[in-house]
Design an enzyme around this catalytic site. Structure first.
Site, PDB file in Angstrom:
ATOM      1  N   ASP A 158       0.841  -1.212   0.000  1.00 54.43           N
ATOM      2  CA  ASP A 158       0.000   0.000   0.000  1.00 54.43           C
ATOM      3  C   ASP A 158       0.869   1.252   0.000  1.00 54.43           C
ATOM      4  OD1 ASP A 158       0.766  -0.399   2.699  1.00 54.43           O
ATOM      5  OD2 ASP A 158      -1.190   0.206   3.516  1.00 54.43           O
ATOM      6  N   SER A 176     -11.531   2.957  28.588  1.00 55.01           N
ATOM      7  CA  SER A 176     -11.712   1.723  27.824  1.00 55.01           C
ATOM      8  C   SER A 176     -12.122   0.612  28.767  1.00 55.01           C
ATOM      9  CB  SER A 176     -10.384   1.348  27.142  1.00 55.01           C
ATOM     10  OG  SER A 176     -10.421   0.015  26.717  1.00 55.01           O
ATOM     11  N   GLY A 179      -2.899  -4.848  18.715  1.00 51.58           N
ATOM     12  CA  GLY A 179      -1.547  -4.929  18.147  1.00 51.58           C
ATOM     13  C   GLY A 179      -1.227  -6.281  17.520  1.00 51.58           C
ATOM     14  N   GLY A 239      -2.127  -7.163  14.264  1.00 58.21           N
ATOM     15  CA  GLY A 239      -2.175  -7.166  12.805  1.00 58.21           C
ATOM     16  C   GLY A 239      -3.581  -7.161  12.231  1.00 58.21           C
ATOM     17  N   LEU A 240      -4.599  -6.905  13.085  1.00 58.97           N
ATOM     18  CA  LEU A 240      -5.972  -6.824  12.566  1.00 58.97           C
ATOM     19  C   LEU A 240      -6.477  -5.377  12.615  1.00 58.97           C
ATOM     20  CD1 LEU A 240      -7.513 -10.081  14.121  1.00 58.97           C
ATOM     21  CD2 LEU A 240      -6.458  -9.774  11.877  1.00 58.97           C
ATOM     22  N   SER A 241      -5.539  -4.439  12.684  1.00 57.95           N
ATOM     23  CA  SER A 241      -5.840  -3.000  12.599  1.00 57.95           C
ATOM     24  C   SER A 241      -6.627  -2.457  13.783  1.00 57.95           C
ATOM     25  CB  SER A 241      -6.575  -2.674  11.301  1.00 57.95           C
ATOM     26  OG  SER A 241      -5.724  -2.890  10.225  1.00 57.95           O
ATOM     27  N   SER A 242      -6.215  -2.852  14.979  1.00 57.08           N
ATOM     28  CA  SER A 242      -6.884  -2.308  16.164  1.00 57.08           C
ATOM     29  C   SER A 242      -6.687  -0.799  16.250  1.00 57.08           C
ATOM     30  CB  SER A 242      -6.363  -2.992  17.436  1.00 57.08           C
ATOM     31  OG  SER A 242      -4.951  -2.983  17.465  1.00 57.08           O
ATOM     32  N   ASP A 253      -5.267   0.062   5.950  1.00 56.86           N
ATOM     33  CA  ASP A 253      -6.040  -0.304   7.146  1.00 56.86           C
ATOM     34  C   ASP A 253      -7.194   0.664   7.384  1.00 56.86           C
ATOM     35  OD1 ASP A 253      -3.954  -2.020   7.288  1.00 56.86           O
ATOM     36  OD2 ASP A 253      -3.072  -1.186   9.107  1.00 56.86           O
ATOM     37  N   TYR A 256       9.230  -1.867  10.282  1.00 50.27           N
ATOM     38  CA  TYR A 256       8.287  -1.434   9.249  1.00 50.27           C
ATOM     39  C   TYR A 256       8.842  -0.210   8.513  1.00 50.27           C
ATOM     40  CZ  TYR A 256       3.792  -0.115   7.167  1.00 50.27           C
ATOM     41  OH  TYR A 256       2.794   0.206   6.284  1.00 50.27           O
TER      42      TYR A 256
HETATM   43  C1  GLA Z   1       0.232  -2.468   8.428  1.00 47.40           C
HETATM   44  C2  GLA Z   1       0.090  -1.064   7.867  1.00 47.40           C
HETATM   45  C3  GLA Z   1      -0.552  -1.071   6.478  1.00 47.40           C
HETATM   46  C4  GLA Z   1       0.139  -2.069   5.552  1.00 47.40           C
HETATM   47  C5  GLA Z   1       0.329  -3.413   6.229  1.00 47.40           C
HETATM   48  C6  GLA Z   1       1.171  -4.370   5.409  1.00 47.40           C
HETATM   49  O1  GLA Z   1      -1.018  -3.013   8.677  1.00 47.40           O
HETATM   50  O2  GLA Z   1      -0.661  -0.260   8.727  1.00 47.40           O
HETATM   51  O3  GLA Z   1      -0.551   0.225   5.936  1.00 47.40           O
HETATM   52  O4  GLA Z   1       1.358  -1.553   5.091  1.00 47.40           O
HETATM   53  O5  GLA Z   1       0.950  -3.290   7.509  1.00 47.40           O
HETATM   54  O6  GLA Z   1       0.526  -4.692   4.228  1.00 47.40           O
END
Ligand code: GLA
Length: 387
Positions: free
Chosen positions: A30, A61, A116, A118-121, A167, A217
């Site tokens: 992305d 929370s 935290g 990897g599911l975009s919390s 995300d 990252y």
């Molecule tokens: C995280 C980042 C995203 C993307 C993914 C890897 O989730 O927030 O923008 O780069 O890693 O695909």
């Protein structure tokens, strides 16, 4: 919901919900202007919110201790002591900078997303905060897409993670039972029915404690920028994903070539996977997912032992599996036949536990062996007011 006296005072409040996301394919491209294929999931963040009589915003929370108080119309900056609340505070600060004058609110977050993992919390907290405050303030000039872009700005500038747009876009713009094919350069998008034929989507959390993920990252991002800059000494490509592989091979060597090769081939896999999903060709779709994982393992080097083990043992059972999100731990997704789901979970649990036990002993680490967690989620709409 017991905090903030939301029920004791029996005053009316609104509840907003923002999902998390899985990415089906298109990893780490992305921020390189590539195509991605995420979907919003039924695990997510609820925000209960109620106007106060004073000008204070109070943030709590159900998942964590602490009550963070702030004055929304004064400057608020990042403070490590505010921990998770920084995601909400960053959004409030961005709205202030955009000239939004806010009332005081009690805000109570309630999340069933693993934090935290990897599911975009974090995107889920940011997007629900922006959406709820704009709705409560009756400001309708910002679309959900604008809100996604604002949430990314918070993540980049307030939190300090140079993430791409995937995300925030996925959790804001998600559509029930659909994945989003998103062009991250132009933000053009298309909803594709997330129909996996005879398979069920299973999410597996490695439960690996992640550290240093942000610096790793940001390092990948820097490597990709360097690779494109070298290529563009002779050429003029707008993004790394659009460079022909032969050109990258002619201009780059070593790690930079590996990173570029992942981006270029991943983009092809996303396009192939989208067509396969539309045509219901699960054989081709599954192959792209598996190849994507191998490219992230070998060329992009973001899997690590735990994700590699999930892939290895899933593949051993004939199950397609790939890491999802940033990697270095976090979650994987698998396509499993419904009648095999229980057997799959128990096989993976046993073998993953044993593999991590052996690995940590060999490394002389104190880390306890890991047990994975499994989630079977629905694919849902993006952020909104809960009925
Ligand atoms: C995280 C980042 C995203 C993307 C993914 C890897 O989730 O927030 O923008 O780069 O890693 O695909």
């Amino acid at each position: 919901m017991s905090k903030h006296g939301f029920e004791e005072k029996a005053l009316p409040f609104s509840t907003y919900f923002c999902p998390g996301r899985v990415n089906l394919i298109g990893e780490h491209i992305d921020y390189n202007g590539g195509f991605v294929l995420p979907a919003a999931i039924s695990l997510g963040t609820k925000l209960h919110i109620r106007r106060r009589d004073d000008a204070v915003i109070s943030i709590q929370s159900t998942n964590f201790d602490g009550n963070y108080l702030l004055w929304p119309n004064e400057e608020n900056s990042y403070n490590a002591q505010n921990r998770w609340a920084n995601y909400a505070i960053g959004c409030i600060e961005l709205l202030r900078q955009k000239g939004v004058e806010m009332h005081g609110y009690d805000m109570l977050f309630e999340s069933d997303l693993p934090i935290g993992s990897g599911l975009s919390s974090s995107a889920s907290v940011e997007v629900v905060t922006l959406f709820a405050l704009l709705s409560e303030e009756k400001i309708s000039t910002y679309s959900k897409q604008d809100i996604a872009l604002m949430a990314r700005e918070v993540e980049n500038n307030f939190i300090g993670v140079s993430c791409g747009i995937m995300d925030q876009f996925a959790v804001a713009m998600g559509k029930e039972n659909h994945a989003i094919k998103l062009n991250c350069e132009t933000l053009e998008y298309e909803y594709i029915p997330a129909d996996f034929g005879e398979y069920t989507l299973v999410i597996i959390n490695t439960n690996k404690p992640r550290s240093l993920i942000h610096s790793a990252y940001n390092q990948r991002l820097a490597e990709c920028q360097e690779a494109l800059a070298i290529i563009n000494k002779k050429h003029n490509y707008t993004n790394l994903c659009s460079v022909p592989l032969a050109v990258a091979e002619a201009e780059l060597t070593g790690v930079l070539l590996q990173r570029a090769r992942h981006c270029i081939t991943e983009q092809q896999r996303v396009l192939t996977a989208c067509n396969a999903l539309k045509e219901g060709n699960m054989g081709v779709f599954r192959q792209q997912l598996s190849d994507s994982h191998l490219s992230l393992l070998n060329d992009y080097e973001v899997t690590g032992f735990e994700l590699a083990m999930l892939w290895y043992h899933s593949t051993g059972m004939g199950v397609t599996c790939r890491m999802t999100g940033a990697g270095f731990g976090g979650c994987a997704i698998a396509l499993v036949r419904p009648e095999m789901v229980e057997e799959y979970k128990s096989y993976i649990t046993t073998h993953y536990h044993a593999a991590t036990a052996q690995h940590y002993i060999k490394k002389g680490s104190n880390q306890e062996p890991l047990t994975p967690t499994f989630y079977e989620c629905k694919i849902v709409n993006g952020v909104g007011l809960q009925a």
